[in-house]
Scaffold this active site. Structure first.
Site: not given
Length: 330
Positions: A16, A98, A134, A158, A180
């Protein structure tokens, strides 16, 4: 064996980060980026060449008479892909790139941006199978992902905090979701005033466990990738999850620590669980989202946070271009 080595036996480990050096160090299967990570990486001296090359390409495309703000805006659209292409030279698997967080409630804008990102990767000779787009887990984002998946564009949903989001994603047949963990814990600590939770009672861990068991119970193919960890105990509690995306600051202690790492999540265990099957339409989604204060708060906060990072990145590119345009001093 290190905890990291044992984890890799039961879970796909993903880095990440936008830090290419860290990806080289920890040899993950996949990598994820987001606006905050790209902005942080773009500030580092070792990645200035990527930023500068992207700006030069944008200048060439826009023409020498284009103003800096327009050139920077064009470069901004391509910088995440530039980092993604570099990351794909290192990892064997997929990179997540993303969509602009400011399009989180704009289905058509999300669709167009996702298609543009895939086209840019494919123009560079990179198969779309190595890319995950994303998208924020709003209703509009999920519906956009459903369309993209039918076009063979794989998506990573996400900013996911609630079961209603997860079920909607699974029914839309998205490739992967990123619940998350740490941000859920943050919310509960602030809401309750508690300083900590035992690992097994961590609300983020419990949320991902619930989603994992739901998916495995009903045979959904959507992959679950726990994200946003605050400590290695959260990671240990989710050993066995399909994927876990982990920051370098947590990959390091995992790689340096030895001990037993029992598998906590297993699809066979979920099959006999008594779990109610849900059907999520927009009305149900909206009702469940409003009722879930944590998911409501954290989705809104996450979109705003990523938007702020994007605005910071745009300004960084404007400033850098101005430096590049200054004549060299003899």
């Amino acid at each position: 064996m290190s905890l990291l080595a044992q984890l890799k036996e039961v879970t796909t480990v993903v880095a990440d980060t936008g830090d290419i050096g860290a990806i080289e160090q920890f040899t993950p299967q996949d990598a994820t980026t987001n606006p905050s990570l790209i902005t942080t990486a773009a500030k580092l001296p070792q990645y200035q060449s990527i930023v500068d090359a992207t700006l030069r390409q944008a200048r060439e495309k826009m023409g020498k008479d284009a103003v800096d703000e327009d050139v920077s805006r064009e470069a901004f659209k391509h910088l995440a892909v530039a980092f993604g292409k570099r990351i794909l030279e290192i990892i064997p698997g997929r990179v997540s790139t993303e969509v602009d967080a400011r399009l989180s409630y704009d289905m058509e804008g999300t669709l167009q941006t996702a298609r543009d990102l895939i086209a840019e990767y494919e123009e560079a000779g990179i198969s779309r199978d190595r890319i995950l787009i994303k998208i924020a887990s709003t209703w509009e984002g999920i519906k956009a992902a459903e369309i993209l998946e039918k076009e063979g564009i794989h998506c990573n949903l996400t900013l996911l905090f609630g079961l209603h989001q997860a079920v909607a994603c699974a029914e839309a047949k998205v490739t992967l979701i990123s619940p998350f963990v740490g941000r859920i814990l943050d919310w509960y600590k602030q809401d309750t005033g508690r300083d900590s939770y035992p690992p097994s009672e961590d609300p983020g861990v419990q949320s991902v466990t619930e989603i994992y068991n739901y998916y495995k119970k009903f045979g959904y193919e959507t992959e679950i990738m726990g994200a946003s960890f605050r400590n290695i105990d959260e990671i240990k509690e989710l050993a066995g999850c399909d994927l876990l995306t982990i920051s370098p600051k947590l990959l390091k202690p995992l790689s340096e620590t030895e001990g037993e790492l029992p598998r906590k999540l297993c699809p066979d265990n979920a099959k006999d669980m008594d779990i109610e099957k849900l059907s999520i339409d927009k009305s149900t989604f909206d009702q469940m989202h409003v009722a879930d204060r944590m998911a409501n708060d954290k989705l809104d906060e996450g979109i705003k946070g990523f938007t702020k990072a994007l605005e910071e990145l745009e300004q960084l590119l404007v400033d850098r271009l101005a430096q590049m345009d200054q004549p060299a001093i003899a």
